[in-house]
Design a protein around this motif. Structure first.
Motif, PDB file in Angstrom:
ATOM      1  N   THR A   1       0.841  -1.192   0.000  1.00 60.35           N
ATOM      2  CA  THR A   1       0.000   0.000   0.000  1.00 60.35           C
ATOM      3  C   THR A   1       0.880   1.248   0.000  1.00 60.35           C
ATOM      4  OG1 THR A   1      -1.728  -1.135   1.219  1.00 60.35           O
ATOM      5  CG2 THR A   1      -1.762   1.261   1.265  1.00 60.35           C
ATOM      6  N   ALA A   2       0.506   2.221  -0.816  1.00 58.33           N
ATOM      7  CA  ALA A   2       1.285   3.454  -0.867  1.00 58.33           C
ATOM      8  C   ALA A   2       1.261   4.156   0.477  1.00 58.33           C
ATOM      9  CB  ALA A   2       0.717   4.379  -1.949  1.00 58.33           C
ATOM     10  N   MET A   3       2.430   4.632   0.922  1.00 59.50           N
ATOM     11  CA  MET A   3       2.537   5.365   2.166  1.00 59.50           C
ATOM     12  C   MET A   3       2.673   6.850   1.846  1.00 59.50           C
ATOM     13  SD  MET A   3       5.252   2.828   4.041  1.00 59.50           S
ATOM     14  CE  MET A   3       5.401   3.902   5.465  1.00 59.50           C
ATOM     15  N   SER A   4       2.102   7.694   2.689  1.00 61.32           N
ATOM     16  CA  SER A   4       2.138   9.116   2.422  1.00 61.32           C
ATOM     17  C   SER A   4       3.533   9.685   2.641  1.00 61.32           C
ATOM     18  CB  SER A   4       1.132   9.851   3.315  1.00 61.32           C
ATOM     19  OG  SER A   4       1.183  11.237   3.060  1.00 61.32           O
ATOM     20  N   GLN A   5       4.034  10.404   1.639  1.00 60.83           N
ATOM     21  CA  GLN A   5       5.283  11.147   1.788  1.00 60.83           C
ATOM     22  C   GLN A   5       5.018  12.538   2.339  1.00 60.83           C
ATOM     23  OE1 GLN A   5       8.111  11.022  -1.557  1.00 60.83           O
ATOM     24  NE2 GLN A   5       6.711   9.597  -2.536  1.00 60.83           N
ATOM     25  N   LEU A   6       3.753  12.892   2.495  1.00 60.22           N
ATOM     26  CA  LEU A   6       3.388  14.216   2.962  1.00 60.22           C
ATOM     27  C   LEU A   6       3.400  14.228   4.488  1.00 60.22           C
ATOM     28  CD1 LEU A   6       0.470  14.832   0.481  1.00 60.22           C
ATOM     29  CD2 LEU A   6       2.653  16.037   0.505  1.00 60.22           C
TER      30      LEU A   6
ATOM     31  N   VAL B   1      -7.823   7.061 -10.477  1.00 64.20           N
ATOM     32  CA  VAL B   1      -6.416   7.419 -10.257  1.00 64.20           C
ATOM     33  C   VAL B   1      -5.725   6.318  -9.453  1.00 64.20           C
ATOM     34  CG1 VAL B   1      -4.856   9.041  -9.113  1.00 64.20           C
ATOM     35  CG2 VAL B   1      -6.827   9.895 -10.402  1.00 64.20           C
ATOM     36  N   PRO B   2      -4.616   5.776  -9.942  1.00 60.39           N
ATOM     37  CA  PRO B   2      -3.896   4.741  -9.196  1.00 60.39           C
ATOM     38  C   PRO B   2      -3.514   5.232  -7.798  1.00 60.39           C
ATOM     39  CG  PRO B   2      -3.051   4.911 -11.431  1.00 60.39           C
ATOM     40  CD  PRO B   2      -3.975   6.065 -11.248  1.00 60.39           C
ATOM     41  N   GLY B   3      -3.795   4.406  -6.809  1.00 57.91           N
ATOM     42  CA  GLY B   3      -3.462   4.751  -5.429  1.00 57.91           C
ATOM     43  C   GLY B   3      -4.632   5.284  -4.627  1.00 57.91           C
ATOM     44  N   ILE B   4      -5.668   5.781  -5.285  1.00 60.36           N
ATOM     45  CA  ILE B   4      -6.833   6.296  -4.558  1.00 60.36           C
ATOM     46  C   ILE B   4      -7.742   5.130  -4.190  1.00 60.36           C
ATOM     47  CG2 ILE B   4      -8.858   7.782  -4.651  1.00 60.36           C
ATOM     48  CD1 ILE B   4      -6.165   9.258  -4.479  1.00 60.36           C
ATOM     49  N   ARG B   5      -7.955   4.943  -2.885  1.00 59.90           N
ATOM     50  CA  ARG B   5      -8.751   3.816  -2.402  1.00 59.90           C
ATOM     51  C   ARG B   5     -10.115   4.237  -1.876  1.00 59.90           C
ATOM     52  NH1 ARG B   5      -3.924   2.777   0.422  1.00 59.90           N
ATOM     53  NH2 ARG B   5      -4.999   2.848   2.425  1.00 59.90           N
TER      54      ARG B   5
ATOM     55  N   GLY C   1       1.460   9.530  -2.114  1.00 61.37           N
ATOM     56  CA  GLY C   1       0.950   8.576  -1.137  1.00 61.37           C
ATOM     57  C   GLY C   1      -0.412   8.877  -0.576  1.00 61.37           C
ATOM     58  N   MET C   2      -1.069   9.941  -1.012  1.00 64.82           N
ATOM     59  CA  MET C   2      -2.413  10.230  -0.519  1.00 64.82           C
ATOM     60  C   MET C   2      -3.397   9.251  -1.139  1.00 64.82           C
ATOM     61  SD  MET C   2      -4.288  13.918  -0.289  1.00 64.82           S
ATOM     62  CE  MET C   2      -3.221  14.442   1.055  1.00 64.82           C
ATOM     63  N   HIS C   3      -4.295   8.664  -0.302  1.00 60.67           N
ATOM     64  CA  HIS C   3      -5.191   7.638  -0.829  1.00 60.67           C
ATOM     65  C   HIS C   3      -6.671   7.890  -0.557  1.00 60.67           C
ATOM     66  CE1 HIS C   3      -4.378   6.018   3.333  1.00 60.67           C
ATOM     67  NE2 HIS C   3      -5.688   5.885   3.277  1.00 60.67           N
ATOM     68  N   LYS C   4      -6.999   8.941   0.178  1.00 59.22           N
ATOM     69  CA  LYS C   4      -8.404   9.236   0.465  1.00 59.22           C
ATOM     70  C   LYS C   4      -8.727  10.649   0.004  1.00 59.22           C
ATOM     71  CE  LYS C   4     -11.717   9.746   4.289  1.00 59.22           C
ATOM     72  NZ  LYS C   4     -11.925   9.631   5.755  1.00 59.22           N
ATOM     73  N   ILE C   5      -9.783  10.784  -0.784  1.00 59.69           N
ATOM     74  CA  ILE C   5     -10.225  12.078  -1.295  1.00 59.69           C
ATOM     75  C   ILE C   5     -11.671  12.288  -0.886  1.00 59.69           C
ATOM     76  CG2 ILE C   5     -10.562  13.543  -3.315  1.00 59.69           C
ATOM     77  CD1 ILE C   5      -7.665  12.795  -2.939  1.00 59.69           C
ATOM     78  N   ARG C   6     -11.949  13.438  -0.271  1.00 60.21           N
ATOM     79  CA  ARG C   6     -13.325  13.817   0.024  1.00 60.21           C
ATOM     80  C   ARG C   6     -13.700  15.010  -0.839  1.00 60.21           C
ATOM     81  NH1 ARG C   6     -17.101  12.714   3.282  1.00 60.21           N
ATOM     82  NH2 ARG C   6     -15.758  11.422   4.602  1.00 60.21           N
ATOM     83  N   LEU C   7     -14.772  14.882  -1.611  1.00 55.18           N
ATOM     84  CA  LEU C   7     -15.262  15.959  -2.467  1.00 55.18           C
ATOM     85  C   LEU C   7     -16.278  16.774  -1.682  1.00 55.18           C
ATOM     86  CD1 LEU C   7     -15.743  13.787  -5.674  1.00 55.18           C
ATOM     87  CD2 LEU C   7     -13.746  15.171  -5.051  1.00 55.18           C
TER      88      LEU C   7
ATOM     89  N   PRO D   1      -2.607  11.465   4.632  1.00 49.28           N
ATOM     90  CA  PRO D   1      -3.115  10.573   3.593  1.00 49.28           C
ATOM     91  C   PRO D   1      -4.470  10.992   3.031  1.00 49.28           C
ATOM     92  CG  PRO D   1      -3.619   9.663   5.742  1.00 49.28           C
ATOM     93  CD  PRO D   1      -2.867  10.950   5.991  1.00 49.28           C
ATOM     94  N   TYR D   2      -4.991  12.150   3.452  1.00 49.87           N
ATOM     95  CA  TYR D   2      -6.398  12.506   3.259  1.00 49.87           C
ATOM     96  C   TYR D   2      -6.488  13.942   2.748  1.00 49.87           C
ATOM     97  CZ  TYR D   2     -11.140  13.647   5.198  1.00 49.87           C
ATOM     98  OH  TYR D   2     -12.427  14.071   5.409  1.00 49.87           O
TER      99      TYR D   2
END
Length: 341
Positions: free
Chosen positions: A14-19, A102-106, A75-81, A28-29
């Motif tokens: 699983t991608a880890m956040s570099q942020l 988008v690859p990585g978005i779960r 590494g961000m995997h969660k997006i809230r619109l 990650p969000y």
């Protein structure tokens, strides 16, 4: 895809956040506002309704895709619109599908006032929506009308039932706590949660740039609700790494859960895990920050991808340890519709 070399992998793949920032917090969000417009007139946010200001248009689908790909590469995997009210975008279904691919978005979530759920929610789910938040400040129809300016509670309840039938992974309801306007409804909410596997989150009213008088009159300390919950046997749950800011409580006799979002509580910001981008493409490190970082100039071409990633990752050192609400500093946020809360 080009640029996927930016994504570090954990042992599980699983991608880890570099942020991350200087205070040990990782991000990650992301909360992405799609519009500042809203069709409701909530008393704590836009009591006079939305008025367009004639400034440049909100981010388009291609710009949104480039933005999300850059964050996912870090590494961000969660997006809230969010909005305003995101369902006012006629291209919302396309936006959801674009983000979900988008690859990585779960996780793709949306926060909405819920008035269009009965008609549009199945389309959003098929496009890739995984989680739903609905603003619902009262379970009493007349109060809901008084707070929002719209008598739409029945259709919103219909939409929430539909969300449960569709099997969305998460359904949450947001209620802003208002002194003497909805602060006596906890027993009614308990009954609502007894057989429904949803979460209601009580949000402490926040001071913004244009609600000082309203805040002084209606602000209610969320700790009072926490005391009521614990007295009734509710227990706090561990917090997930990509969860929002709520402290979640559950009870063995209830299917649903309760979340408390208390921005004036001690150490509220120490677990911050989210960044925000406005509908016009500014990165905001804090909901109540004093500045934004313009990303839109780097969203016009795929050729700017590396510069965009560098600009995003290079800003985290500017993130403060906490907000300035206790000192009366609300930053540049005039009202929550301007950035989605």
């Amino acid at each position: 895809m080009p640029g996927e070399q930016h994504q570090p992998k954990s042992r599980g793949g699983t991608a880890m956040s570099q942020l991350s920032d200087g205070f040990g917090r990782s991000f990650p969000y992301m909360r992405l506002s799609l519009t500042e417009a809203c069709n409701f007139r909530c008393s704590y946010c836009l009591p006079d309704g939305y008025h367009a200001d004639g400034r440049p248009q909100f981010l388009g689908v291609a710009e949104i895709e480039r933005l999300v790909r850059a964050f996912a590469a870090l590494g961000m995997h969660k997006i809230r619109l969010t909005g305003g009210e995101p369902s006012l975008r006629k291209d919302l279904e396309q936006i959801i599908a674009t983000v979900a691919r988008v690859p990585g978005i779960r996780k793709v979530a949306i926060t909405t006032n819920g008035c269009r759920l009965p008609r549009l929610l199945p389309l959003w789910q098929r496009a890739g929506l995984t989680a739903l938040n609905v603003s619902m400040d009262s379970l009493r129809r007349e109060r809901f009308h008084a707070i929002t300016g719209h008598d739409r509670l029945p259709e919103i309840l219909e939409g929430i039932e539909l969300a449960q039938q569709l099997g969305l992974s998460s359904v949450k309801l947001n209620a802003v706590l208002l002194r003497e306007r909805n602060d006596d409804e906890l027993p009614q909410w308990m009954e609502f949660l007894r057989e429904r596997p949803v979460s209601v989150r009580f949000i402490e009213l926040m001071r913004t740039g244009d609600n000082a008088e309203f805040f002084q009159r209606y602000h209610l300390d969320a700790e009072g609700v926490i005391n009521q919950l614990t007295a009734a046997g509710w227990q706090q749950r561990p917090r997930a790494a990509d969860a929002g800011p709520a402290r979640e409580f559950n009870h063995p006799d209830y299917c649903g859960t309760v979340g408390i979002i208390a921005p004036y509580s001690r150490d509220f910001c120490k677990d911050c895990n989210r960044l925000r981008v406005t509908a016009r493409g500014d990165l905001r490190l804090c909901l109540f920050g004093d500045f934004g970082i313009a990303l839109r100039p780097l969203l016009q071409s795929d050729q700017d991808r590396e510069a965009l990633i560098a600009r995003i990752s290079g800003q985290l050192g500017l993130k403060a340890a906490g907000h300035g609400l206790h000192q009366g500093n609300t930053g540049i946020t005039p009202h929550l519709a301007s950035i989605g809360g």
